[in-house]
Scaffold this motif. Sequence first.
Motif, PDB file in Angstrom:
ATOM      1  N   LEU A  40       2.341   6.536  -6.892  1.00 14.32           N
ATOM      2  CA  LEU A  40       1.257   7.324  -7.477  1.00 14.32           C
ATOM      3  C   LEU A  40       1.421   8.817  -7.204  1.00 14.32           C
ATOM      4  CD1 LEU A  40      -1.754   4.994  -6.683  1.00 14.32           C
ATOM      5  CD2 LEU A  40      -0.853   5.555  -8.949  1.00 14.32           C
ATOM      6  N   VAL A  41       1.813   9.167  -5.994  1.00 14.43           N
ATOM      7  CA  VAL A  41       2.012  10.582  -5.676  1.00 14.43           C
ATOM      8  C   VAL A  41       3.153  11.157  -6.511  1.00 14.43           C
ATOM      9  CG1 VAL A  41       2.763  12.188  -3.871  1.00 14.43           C
ATOM     10  CG2 VAL A  41       1.020  10.478  -3.357  1.00 14.43           C
ATOM     11  N   ILE A  42       4.255  10.436  -6.596  1.00 12.67           N
ATOM     12  CA  ILE A  42       5.422  10.940  -7.330  1.00 12.67           C
ATOM     13  C   ILE A  42       5.138  11.044  -8.823  1.00 12.67           C
ATOM     14  CG2 ILE A  42       7.793  10.378  -8.016  1.00 12.67           C
ATOM     15  CD1 ILE A  42       8.095   9.178  -5.126  1.00 12.67           C
ATOM     16  N   PHE A  43       4.677   9.950  -9.427  1.00 12.69           N
ATOM     17  CA  PHE A  43       4.464   9.974 -10.874  1.00 12.69           C
ATOM     18  C   PHE A  43       3.218  10.765 -11.267  1.00 12.69           C
ATOM     19  CE2 PHE A  43       7.393   6.416 -10.469  1.00 12.69           C
ATOM     20  CZ  PHE A  43       8.330   6.774 -11.418  1.00 12.69           C
ATOM     21  N   GLY A  44       2.233  10.835 -10.377  1.00 10.84           N
ATOM     22  CA  GLY A  44       1.063  11.660 -10.646  1.00 10.84           C
ATOM     23  C   GLY A  44       1.422  13.134 -10.634  1.00 10.84           C
ATOM     24  N   LEU A  50      -4.094   6.232  -0.159  1.00  9.42           N
ATOM     25  CA  LEU A  50      -3.410   4.989   0.202  1.00  9.42           C
ATOM     26  C   LEU A  50      -2.396   5.234   1.317  1.00  9.42           C
ATOM     27  CD1 LEU A  50      -2.827   3.360  -3.302  1.00  9.42           C
ATOM     28  CD2 LEU A  50      -4.509   2.705  -1.569  1.00  9.42           C
ATOM     29  N   LEU A  51      -1.642   6.317   1.223  1.00 14.88           N
ATOM     30  CA  LEU A  51      -0.632   6.612   2.243  1.00 14.88           C
ATOM     31  C   LEU A  51      -1.268   6.931   3.597  1.00 14.88           C
ATOM     32  CD1 LEU A  51       1.868   8.743   0.143  1.00 14.88           C
ATOM     33  CD2 LEU A  51       2.210   6.415   1.005  1.00 14.88           C
ATOM     34  N   ARG A 103       0.828  -1.212   0.000  1.00 14.85           N
ATOM     35  CA  ARG A 103       0.000   0.000   0.000  1.00 14.85           C
ATOM     36  C   ARG A 103       0.865   1.266   0.000  1.00 14.85           C
ATOM     37  NH1 ARG A 103      -1.320   2.971   4.134  1.00 14.85           N
ATOM     38  NH2 ARG A 103      -0.870   1.363   5.677  1.00 14.85           N
ATOM     39  N   ILE A 104       1.894   1.291   0.821  1.00 11.61           N
ATOM     40  CA  ILE A 104       2.763   2.467   0.905  1.00 11.61           C
ATOM     41  C   ILE A 104       3.578   2.635  -0.373  1.00 11.61           C
ATOM     42  CG2 ILE A 104       4.769   3.432   2.110  1.00 11.61           C
ATOM     43  CD1 ILE A 104       3.503   2.318   4.710  1.00 11.61           C
ATOM     44  N   ALA A 105       4.117   1.543  -0.905  1.00 12.76           N
ATOM     45  CA  ALA A 105       4.900   1.620  -2.149  1.00 12.76           C
ATOM     46  C   ALA A 105       4.031   2.118  -3.304  1.00 12.76           C
ATOM     47  CB  ALA A 105       5.500   0.254  -2.481  1.00 12.76           C
ATOM     48  N   LEU A 106       2.828   1.595  -3.411  1.00 10.95           N
ATOM     49  CA  LEU A 106       1.910   2.023  -4.470  1.00 10.95           C
ATOM     50  C   LEU A 106       1.506   3.474  -4.272  1.00 10.95           C
ATOM     51  CD1 LEU A 106       0.329   1.269  -6.996  1.00 10.95           C
ATOM     52  CD2 LEU A 106      -1.485   0.377  -5.510  1.00 10.95           C
ATOM     53  N   GLY A 107       1.221   3.854  -3.043  1.00  7.74           N
ATOM     54  CA  GLY A 107       0.854   5.239  -2.745  1.00  7.74           C
ATOM     55  C   GLY A 107       1.964   6.213  -3.097  1.00  7.74           C
ATOM     56  N   LEU A 108       3.206   5.885  -2.723  1.00 10.04           N
ATOM     57  CA  LEU A 108       4.345   6.755  -3.047  1.00 10.04           C
ATOM     58  C   LEU A 108       4.539   6.880  -4.552  1.00 10.04           C
ATOM     59  CD1 LEU A 108       6.997   5.738  -0.362  1.00 10.04           C
ATOM     60  CD2 LEU A 108       5.844   7.951  -0.600  1.00 10.04           C
TER      61      LEU A 108
END
Length: 124
Positions: free
Chosen positions: A17-21, A66-67, A10-15
């Motif tokens: 998404l925030v960075i690439f988004g 997610l984060l 969850r944290i890896a996916l959230g990070l």
Amino acid sequence: MNSMFTKIVRIALGLALVIFGANKFLHFIPMEAPTGSAGDFMNSLGATGYIFPVVGVLEVIIGIMLLMKKWVAFALILLAPISINILLFHLFLDIPGLSFALLVTVFNGILIYKHWQQYKPLFY
């Protein structure tokens, strides 16, 4: 549902998404423009003027949810069509980026599976 593995995913996916988004509208990570059919497709989407900013904002919002572990099941459902389209784009038009696209889709699938109890009422 709250295992360490799920938390890491969850944290890896959230990070990611925030960075690439955020990169979709702030452009702080230099990315090579795709060529050929992939480039044509991306140029068409970019010409609309709204697709990349909207997807970028959605990715950032989903990543933050997610984060913060808020509305995770809702965030995952919002992310499902985005992750599938990322996967299909790389599968059909830009094979070199397939590994990251597959990772996002698999992480989304794992988290949806882990939250399946929350989705059951949708299927009654």
